[in-house]
Design an enzyme around this catalytic site. Structure first.
Site, PDB file in Angstrom:
ATOM      1  N   SER A   1      -8.324  -0.890  41.794  1.00 28.59           N
ATOM      2  CA  SER A   1      -8.709  -1.875  42.896  1.00 28.59           C
ATOM      3  C   SER A   1      -9.116  -3.366  42.404  1.00 28.59           C
ATOM      4  O   SER A   1     -10.046  -4.034  42.606  1.00 28.59           O
ATOM      5  CB  SER A   1     -10.029  -1.341  43.822  1.00 28.59           C
ATOM      6  OG  SER A   1      -9.640  -0.117  44.391  1.00 28.59           O
ATOM      7  N   LYS A   2      -8.632  -3.545  41.220  1.00 26.42           N
ATOM      8  CA  LYS A   2      -8.803  -4.999  40.685  1.00 26.42           C
ATOM      9  C   LYS A   2      -7.528  -5.880  41.190  1.00 26.42           C
ATOM     10  O   LYS A   2      -7.622  -7.005  41.131  1.00 26.42           O
ATOM     11  CB  LYS A   2      -8.602  -4.686  39.002  1.00 26.42           C
ATOM     12  CG  LYS A   2     -10.063  -4.012  38.666  1.00 26.42           C
ATOM     13  CD  LYS A   2      -9.686  -3.777  37.069  1.00 26.42           C
ATOM     14  CE  LYS A   2     -10.982  -3.057  36.606  1.00 26.42           C
ATOM     15  NZ  LYS A   2     -10.875  -2.556  35.042  1.00 26.42           N
ATOM     16  N   ALA A   3      -6.781  -5.342  41.651  1.00 27.18           N
ATOM     17  CA  ALA A   3      -5.551  -5.964  42.442  1.00 27.18           C
ATOM     18  C   ALA A   3      -5.501  -5.202  43.830  1.00 27.18           C
ATOM     19  O   ALA A   3      -5.429  -3.777  43.588  1.00 27.18           O
ATOM     20  CB  ALA A   3      -4.016  -6.076  41.649  1.00 27.18           C
TER      21      ALA A   3
END
Lengths: 309, 309, 309, 309
Positions: free
Chosen positions: B278-280
């Site tokens: 969930s960093k992109a």
């Protein structure tokens, strides 16, 4: 004698040449090397005493560089081409109406079932290869009618193929028309080679593996100087440099590669190493740039064309 | 849905944008990715809802990219900078009258004796660092007078330093003037960090290591969308992506790196991997280009500037 | 003084040391460098005057190297650890009962939906991170009760965490027990850093970013010699070398990395470059091996352990 | 179905097999892939239905791997060799009393003046090549007496050379004695090729470039299964895989390379790509390890030999 690193400027509406001038002002890291390569390429092309040898390894025709190579031949900006068999096969594939494709994903088993061959993110279709197989067999026949079982050099074989191509964008056709010789010492290791072997199940068209070396050697000795432009490594890089060994090496060379030096393989070897073998002259002008040929060579060339115009 | 690979054309007097359009028509290998990156950068800058986070690792200021970064700040084309301490140190070095140099060779013991530090083929002089040490100590003093022993965040520390710089080309000064925050979570690991430690032999100027995260998090949440431009990997890449974790990740990202994926290190990791963390965002627009930042980013940016002008 | 390259022999039932002896007899390319690195590591560990600094970058704990690092600490074969925050986070994850996993594929959006984070072909589960978050918060509380709002150095912070770990395989616990200091200048850029920031929403536990440098500097000066073992590059590599700058540099160093030199980034820089900066002594013994740390370091270490036993 | 990453253990007196078992327990990153490659190599060699094709690119004979290849032939652990011309040249150089050397530095102009050729950190002497030239010419003569101007395949040419070699460690001699065919489609691009061309200034010994393909194809079809061991990329890798195309591809393959995939070149291409072309079967067992062949192959092989003993 140290020089100052000038900080580059990037702005709207820049020409490629202006960008490369910024790289040149900086003068360091990749940008500095790219500017040197572009300037050296311009010099090689401009200098009438320098024969430019272009070496191609990797999927350059599938990767969108067919016209770039074709234009270099058409404009007589190179004097000689040394290539893998694959780039010749893919030039013919397009000449015969086939194409290269993008956007088909990375599931290789699925691609196989769909008759799609993958080269990175470039794709070919088996239906295009079927056309290739039929049309190249016709050309083999015409050549066989002409030369019979007399061993023919790979260079002459490719020159002959070029004479039967109609596509005006074809590298082979343009090389034929402009008398730019094409050498492909590993030709047999390609789909073209495979088709020749199949043709020879019932014929006897013999490619003489050493047959090119007289011609190549003559070109080396006939020219005052040789400049090598090495796109990728592999056998074409080695053959290009080795062909100059008997005259003490190339006078200048540009190399673009992503391979690295530490394995000792020639593909990633620094150009300087060629000096020890007399494949590049002591004192020769050698520039290596690390990176992707499909980005870097168009950039280097666009800059060089501006310099020589 | 397959697309045809169009063969690129290169000619004289091309603009960078025309070259990138050729890359775009080809659409494959490095050239295809570069065109996608340039188009995405243009979109990021143009889109008023997207905050652009620029991450810098590697010797970009020594490598001639100081003005490029400075102009992005001056033109408010980026909203936030995340960098190694080294790039800040080298920005200050130039602000204080120092320079970066080229052409000094590769004999590191000889360079050492001559007071020359080497970064690839870029060089610094110890005499320039001596000036840096004196001038930065004066600035530390001014900041210390202001904040005393109250822990200060690295962002605020850098903002303060920027306020005391006169050089109008300084990244730190321009960031201060334009209210572009600079984050440097590994700041202490730099010559600037070393000088701060020396200053603190007799003072007590405390950098709060976690102090930035409130500000950074606020910026992430205040903006509708975040686009990350990741030049090199390292801690700046990780911090940039991780700062978006709590909001589900960045909406788009461009990465330029020469590191490779197989070691599992973040520096060479494919951007897609960031989706799992969930960093992109799932569905985000992510483009990686393999190569040298000093070549590829000026090229990508010059193309993007044309698109948005 | 040239030496002959001896052709290596490989046979059944070889010990690692015998294989490395074959590498040593060959003496060239990667094999030659690996043998030199293994021999140098044995020397560093054996020499009582040499303090061994181990630097960790990349996913070494997720990648199966946790016990190897733990044993080096337990056996006092290293004197100091410098690491990314990530390796500390992943050590804690395992200490709190979590694991690392393999075999979960490469569809990052699907992994995201399943709560799986990917690092190359290593995976973590969000359920393990939830446990981590709860347990680390308890430890933060204990430390906060002890130090309050007095700025604490990262080294002391990690030493304190180690004191609260029960897992006897924990790097942090073993370092605490054996008084091996751990430095992590970029700690904040990790899940551990993120949790600390969350903790500080209602508390005020301050990490002093420059707080470690006195301790680190003292260790450098207290030891006759320093040998650096650099696994991966990044901030840990730089901090390790830079910490020796004031004493003229390390006396010996081993580097294992897959990054390359041409970008100028420190991660791929040749160790020799450190000499120009006085981060490695002129005349120091420096060996770089290009490759994957998870293969090469166990191999180098197994060979070195035989030499010192 | 996820598996736990087991943390590896390294201790004194480990055998190579024990180390690889630790890699196997970890199962991830480079170590995991290396263990899979070693296990697959053991399976290939043990399985009587599988013909093992060994492909050699890069300076493996100069780099100390001559005995390793020779032993694989002597023990009939491989069934077929595909190599660059360079590895054959360097095998002959040693057979004729020459050597490879180390420790001669990196000043290529100086090396040139001293008659030293450089390959990474391996060196050859021109005096050894002078002996090579004389002795190979004698062998060419003997072959020419036998075959005259009848085109001869490269495989038969090499088999004939092997019959005239006395050195019992020679790859060519052992291949001749054990009836292991050697294919070298790019043979002409080597010092051996150059000497043949010189010989042909006054003779007419014709190598038929397509002459090998019948034999190679027959071997592919005669064997139930084919396992490919690809050391380095280049033409040998392509020829090895392409030779299996007509039978739907290899059944298993191991690749060790430092080249990368992004350029699209075959040398760095993932083995999976071969499935799309029917050069590897859908469902085949394919393992790639990134790294230096001189380190990784001896390691993989030593582990495999233990497994099959």
């Amino acid at each position: 004698m140290s020089m100052k690193v000038n900080q580059m400027k990037v702005k709207e509406k820049m020409t490629v040449q202006q960008l490369i001038d910024e790289f040149s002002l900086s003068g360091v890291l990749g940008a500095g090397k790219l500017a040197k390569a572009s300037n050296l390429l311009a010099e090689m092309i401009k200098d009438e005493e320098t024969a430019v040898f272009l070496s191609l390894a990797g999927p350059l025709v599938p990767g969108g560089m067919r016209n770039i190579i074709a234009d270099l031949i058409k404009n007589k900006q190179i004097d000689l081409l040394i290539t893998s068999g694959a780039n010749i096969t893919h030039d013919l594939l397009e000449s015969f109406g086939g194409n290269h494709y993008s956007g088909l994903g990375f599931d290789d088993e699925k691609l196989n079932h769909g008759g799609i061959g993958r080269i990175g993110d470039v794709y070919t279709k088996s239906t295009d290869f079927e056309v290739f197989e039929k049309k190249i067999a016709i050309i083999f026949n015409k050549i066989y009618e002409k030369v019979g079982s007399n061993p023919i050099s790979i260079k002459d074989f490719l020159h002959n193929i070029g004479s039967f191509i109609e596509d005006k964008n074809s590298i082979l056709k343009l090389a034929n028309q402009n008398n730019i010789p094409i050498f492909a010492p590993g030709l047999i290791d390609s789909m073209l080679g495979l088709q020749l072997w199949m043709f020879n199940q019932e014929n006897n068209l013999i490619l003489d593996a050493t047959g090119d070396m007289d011609d190549l050697s003559n070109i080396v000795f006939e020219n005052e100087k040789v400049g090598a432009v090495l796109l990728g490594g592999g056998l074409p890089k080695h053959y290009t440099l080795a062909s100059n060994l008997l005259k003490g090496g190339v006078d200048s060379a540009i190399q673009i590669t992503m391979d690295r030096a530490e394995t000792g393989s020639l593909s990633g070897a620094p150009l300087e190493e060629a000096k020890s073998w007399s494949k590049a002259k002591c004192g020769s002008n050698l520039v290596s740039v690390v990176g992707d040929v499909t980005i870097l060579f168009p950039l280097i060339l666009a800059g060089a064309l501006d310099k020589i115009s």
